[in-house]
Design an enzyme around this catalytic site. Sequence first.
Site, PDB file in Angstrom:
ATOM      1  N   GLU A 317       0.860  -1.208   0.119  1.00 31.70           N
ATOM      2  CA  GLU A 317      -0.097   0.011   0.162  1.00 31.70           C
ATOM      3  C   GLU A 317       0.867   1.275  -0.032  1.00 31.70           C
ATOM      4  O   GLU A 317       0.634   2.317   0.733  1.00 31.70           O
ATOM      5  CB  GLU A 317      -1.074   0.044   1.349  1.00 31.70           C
ATOM      6  CG  GLU A 317      -1.741  -1.164   1.414  1.00 31.70           C
ATOM      7  CD  GLU A 317      -2.915  -1.004   2.417  1.00 31.70           C
ATOM      8  OE1 GLU A 317      -4.189  -1.002   1.982  1.00 31.70           O
ATOM      9  OE2 GLU A 317      -2.346  -0.935   3.501  1.00 31.70           O
ATOM     10  N   CYS A 402     -11.178   1.844   5.619  1.00 28.91           N
ATOM     11  CA  CYS A 402     -10.454   3.158   6.015  1.00 28.91           C
ATOM     12  C   CYS A 402     -10.881   4.215   5.374  1.00 28.91           C
ATOM     13  O   CYS A 402     -11.030   5.403   5.908  1.00 28.91           O
ATOM     14  CB  CYS A 402      -8.949   2.869   6.045  1.00 28.91           C
ATOM     15  SG  CYS A 402      -8.223   2.494   4.581  1.00 28.91           S
TER      16      CYS A 402
HETATM   17  O1  FUB Z   1      -4.096  -0.016   8.410  1.00 22.50           O
HETATM   18  C1  FUB Z   1      -5.047   0.991   8.556  1.00 22.50           C
HETATM   19  C2  FUB Z   1      -5.356   1.622   7.240  1.00 22.50           C
HETATM   20  O2  FUB Z   1      -5.962   0.300   6.477  1.00 22.50           O
HETATM   21  C3  FUB Z   1      -4.250   2.118   6.379  1.00 22.50           C
HETATM   22  O3  FUB Z   1      -4.105   3.457   6.537  1.00 22.50           O
HETATM   23  C4  FUB Z   1      -4.577   1.791   4.936  1.00 22.50           C
HETATM   24  O4  FUB Z   1      -3.757   1.816   4.019  1.00 22.50           O
HETATM   25  C5  FUB Z   1      -5.511   0.397   5.198  1.00 22.50           C
HETATM   26  O5  FUB Z   1      -4.501  -0.593   5.301  1.00 22.50           O
HETATM   27 ZN    ZN Z   2      -7.801   4.074   3.388  1.00 21.98          ZN
END
Ligand code: FUB
Ligand code: ZN
Length: 630
Positions: A317, A402
């Site tokens: 990510e 999120c």
């Molecule tokens: O891990 C919490 C949130 O979920 C992260 O900021 C996003 O990238 C997703 O993985």
């Molecule tokens: Zn997000």
Amino acid sequence: MDVTWFPVPRNRVQILGGFWKQWRDLIGKTTLFHQFDELKAEGHLDALSLDQKLHRGRAVGNDWYWGASIFWDSDLAKWLEAASARLEQERDPALEKLVDGVIERFQRAQLPDGYVNSHILTWRPQHRFKNLRDLHELYCAGHLIEAAVVHHEATGKDSLLGVARRYADLLCERFGEDPGKIPGYCGHPEIELALIRLYRLTGEARYLELSRFFIDERGRAPVYFDRERIERLDLREFRPNHPGSPYAYMQAHQPIREQTKVLGHAVRAMYLFAAVVDVGTLERDESLLNTAERLWRDVIDTKLYLTGGIGSASENEGFTRDFDLPNENAYAETCASIGLFLFAHRLLQNRLSSEFSDIMELALYNCILSGIGLDGKSFFYDNPLASAGNHSRLPWPWWCPCCPPNLARLISSLSGYLLSEGEAGIAIHNYVTCRAEFPGLRLVVKSGLPFSGENEITIETDRPIEKTLAFRVPNWTNNPELRINGQTPNTEAKDGYLHLHRVWSGGEKVELNFGMPVKQKFARFEVDADRGRTALTRGPLVYCIEQADNGPELDRYLVSNAAKFHAVDQKETLGGVTVLEGEAFRETGELSQLYSESAPKLESVTLRAIPYYAWANRGPGEMQIWMRRH
Ligand code: FUB
Ligand code: ZN
């Protein structure tokens, strides 16, 4: 060091009309209620009952997930922050009742010592603060604290602030360098930002000190995550399957002050960097501020999508190597762009330069806004720059939701990101139709953005007042014009802002006209995904072509460097947008053999492009930002 600026707070800026009023109201009237229903249906509220029997698992693809995941509290908290910011603008008893109900759940779940976390308290109560690397406890705490600050500011109530302060005080007791304290930090930065907000609200220095401790401790060798792993008798070495050193994902590969290249998970990096600027600014710590500017440059010069998206890879990510910016596989998470926006906003208070506010605007109108459908009830997590037709927004598709509440909190809080003030005057960064209040002076802004570059600012004063107003000149305009009551005044241009110093008597009208030509953009050679391709922009908007307008096989279209595109207002299309129409070529005919000596034929066609943020609102279909060049 530059003069410090302070954001003009949300409650002194009322968004009155235009593009962002529509979005703000859609979020307030539709999105927040939709998100509440989804959070409830998925079990986020029940999770706070801390009763395993109430938890619902859920199959996602071939995987099975248990309820009360490690980040669920953070999603509720982001929703609370968004809803609170909405209540600040419009009293809404129905929404307030939902907010109070969620707060009560947090109150009931909180232990007497201040600890609250539905995942840990439900599934592994013995594991409090034992796996900071993975379990997101301080990340969830951070979002809860941020929500509490906004809830208190918006409603004057202390209900959530009480929960947040008890928890923050527990963190101050348990974490730090003193003997007996935990010398660790969270795998996902966020608490650092939250503690600063709590410090600004309460003036309690311990919150600022803990934030600085988390920032400076992170990445010191030996890495704390190894120590806690051994302490919890986990003998497996941490070897995640993604690029970069293992701890880059957690921003713990190197002390922040030593970092020169940005690595790891994009959201984590941006939240950390934003907090670095906050602490650097509050403590006038040049080394932290220089670090932040250095890392900013690296992101902007080598890792930024045309849309303001960042973090190209899904594996982590986050970031890979410089110029690795694939289009169809772009991750470009909505939260990452929100993080970039927050980082830029902090830098801007420290050094007034449009290099930061240009990026805030770019991210907001493109990558971030693409994260929500025009119905206000469908969302993207990743925001690719091309699609073969298989990428559609979903109402609440993720085990980890999120992005949707993060986007809601940003748009609901937008009024707090538009202007700054300081001893040097008032700076206007982003032009949005609004009314902003200052001691003895009010600004009434009317803006045509993002479809027209015409802006008018009326100054109202109680009595004549001497003041500098600094107006941002966006990087997308070639010919800015500034007039006061029809006359061109003397201004000083500095770092992308026009500074205008004078005695304002009230009643002055400042017209700011930013020519908004259609532009073609080309990527530097190293970006192999865009090599031989061109993209269209107009004003702050990046445009894309979609199958709904141009038929399938978008890669058959070619656009020459000299092609003329013009803007056409379409009130009925996609909620009212300006589309671009222009000349292009289309490869026609099929070659009868796999390889041939005759080149494909080209026919002249008219190509239609729509604002990128509005894509994927007309059913599944192909989309391209970067088109082939002729
Ligand atoms: O891990 C919490 C949130 O979920 C992260 O900021 C996003 O990238 C997703 O993985
Ligand atoms: Zn997000």
